[in-house]
Write a protein that holds these residues in place. Sequence first.
Motif, short mmCIF file in Angstrom:
data_model
loop_
_atom_site.label_atom_id
_atom_site.label_comp_id
_atom_site.label_asym_id
_atom_site.label_seq_id
_atom_site.Cartn_x
_atom_site.Cartn_y
_atom_site.Cartn_z
N MET A 1 2.03 72.97 67.95
CA MET A 1 3.18 73.82 67.83
C MET A 1 2.74 75.15 67.21
O MET A 1 1.97 75.16 66.26
N GLU A 2 3.28 76.23 67.77
CA GLU A 2 2.92 77.56 67.28
C GLU A 2 4.15 78.45 67.25
O GLU A 2 4.91 78.51 68.22
N ILE A 3 4.34 79.16 66.15
CA ILE A 3 5.40 80.16 66.06
C ILE A 3 4.85 81.42 66.72
O ILE A 3 3.85 81.99 66.26
N LEU A 4 5.49 81.85 67.78
CA LEU A 4 5.02 83.02 68.53
C LEU A 4 5.50 84.32 67.89
O LEU A 4 4.79 85.32 67.92
N SER A 5 6.71 84.28 67.35
CA SER A 5 7.31 85.47 66.75
C SER A 5 8.38 85.01 65.78
O SER A 5 9.06 84.02 66.04
N ILE A 6 8.53 85.72 64.68
CA ILE A 6 9.60 85.43 63.73
C ILE A 6 10.16 86.74 63.21
O ILE A 6 9.40 87.68 62.92
N ARG A 7 11.50 86.80 63.16
CA ARG A 7 12.18 88.03 62.78
C ARG A 7 13.23 87.72 61.72
O ARG A 7 14.20 87.03 62.01
N PRO A 8 13.05 88.23 60.50
CA PRO A 8 14.09 88.03 59.48
C PRO A 8 15.40 88.66 59.94
O PRO A 8 15.39 89.69 60.62
N VAL A 9 16.51 88.03 59.61
CA VAL A 9 17.83 88.56 59.96
C VAL A 9 18.65 88.70 58.69
O VAL A 9 18.42 88.01 57.71
N ALA A 16 16.25 83.70 59.65
CA ALA A 16 15.37 84.31 60.66
C ALA A 16 15.67 83.74 62.03
O ALA A 16 16.26 82.67 62.17
N LEU A 17 15.25 84.49 63.03
CA LEU A 17 15.20 84.01 64.41
C LEU A 17 13.72 83.91 64.77
O LEU A 17 12.93 84.77 64.37
N TYR A 18 13.36 82.85 65.49
CA TYR A 18 11.95 82.72 65.86
C TYR A 18 11.78 82.13 67.25
O TYR A 18 12.69 81.52 67.80
N ASP A 19 10.62 82.40 67.81
CA ASP A 19 10.21 81.86 69.11
C ASP A 19 9.10 80.87 68.83
O ASP A 19 8.20 81.14 68.04
N VAL A 20 9.16 79.71 69.46
CA VAL A 20 8.20 78.65 69.18
C VAL A 20 7.66 78.06 70.49
O VAL A 20 8.39 77.89 71.45
N ASN A 30 14.51 82.46 70.28
CA ASN A 30 15.68 82.74 69.45
C ASN A 30 16.24 81.51 68.75
O ASN A 30 17.46 81.33 68.66
N VAL A 31 15.34 80.67 68.24
CA VAL A 31 15.76 79.54 67.41
C VAL A 31 16.17 80.11 66.06
O VAL A 31 15.50 80.99 65.51
N GLY A 39 20.90 74.26 50.10
CA GLY A 39 19.69 75.05 49.90
C GLY A 39 18.55 74.73 50.85
O GLY A 39 17.56 75.45 50.90
N ARG A 40 18.68 73.66 51.62
CA ARG A 40 17.62 73.32 52.58
C ARG A 40 17.68 74.24 53.78
O ARG A 40 18.73 74.74 54.15
N LEU A 41 16.53 74.47 54.38
CA LEU A 41 16.45 75.26 55.60
C LEU A 41 16.45 74.32 56.79
O LEU A 41 15.87 73.23 56.74
N ARG A 42 17.10 74.75 57.88
CA ARG A 42 17.20 73.92 59.09
C ARG A 42 17.14 74.82 60.31
O ARG A 42 17.61 75.96 60.28
N SER A 43 16.56 74.29 61.39
CA SER A 43 16.46 75.03 62.65
C SER A 43 17.59 74.62 63.59
O SER A 43 17.91 73.44 63.71
N PHE A 44 18.16 75.62 64.26
CA PHE A 44 19.23 75.40 65.22
C PHE A 44 18.84 76.00 66.57
O PHE A 44 18.29 77.10 66.63
N ALA A 45 19.18 75.28 67.62
CA ALA A 45 18.88 75.75 68.98
C ALA A 45 19.65 77.03 69.27
O ALA A 45 20.74 77.25 68.72
N PRO A 46 19.10 77.87 70.13
CA PRO A 46 19.83 79.06 70.54
C PRO A 46 21.09 78.67 71.31
O PRO A 46 21.20 77.55 71.81
N LYS A 47 22.03 79.60 71.38
CA LYS A 47 23.28 79.34 72.08
C LYS A 47 23.33 80.07 73.41
O LYS A 47 22.75 81.15 73.56
#
Length: 83
Positions: A1-9, A16-20, A30-31, A39-47
């Motif tokens: 698994m590799e994060i291709l791009s990450i952008r703080p929002v 952040a939004l990220y591409d994986v 755009n995950v 306080g936990r961080l969680r990833s959500f699928a793009p819409k």
Amino acid sequence: MEILSIRPVAGPKDVALYDVEITPHLRLFNVLLRKSPDGRLRSFAPKAFGKHSASFHPELAEQMTQAAIAALGSKAAYDTREI
């Protein structure tokens, strides 16, 4: 698994939004990395059309989240927001 791009929002919960790249044959764009009330961080699928375009098994979601946190950490020197 590799994060291709990450952008703080900017946003109270959105971090952040990220591409994986999950495998060489599967990439997701755009995950959303979001902070939950506890306080936990969680990833959500793009819409698409207001609905999530995918769902993740909890183990995969955790792996994606940890990879995104690590990638975001490399940008932390440029971001003054608290994660």
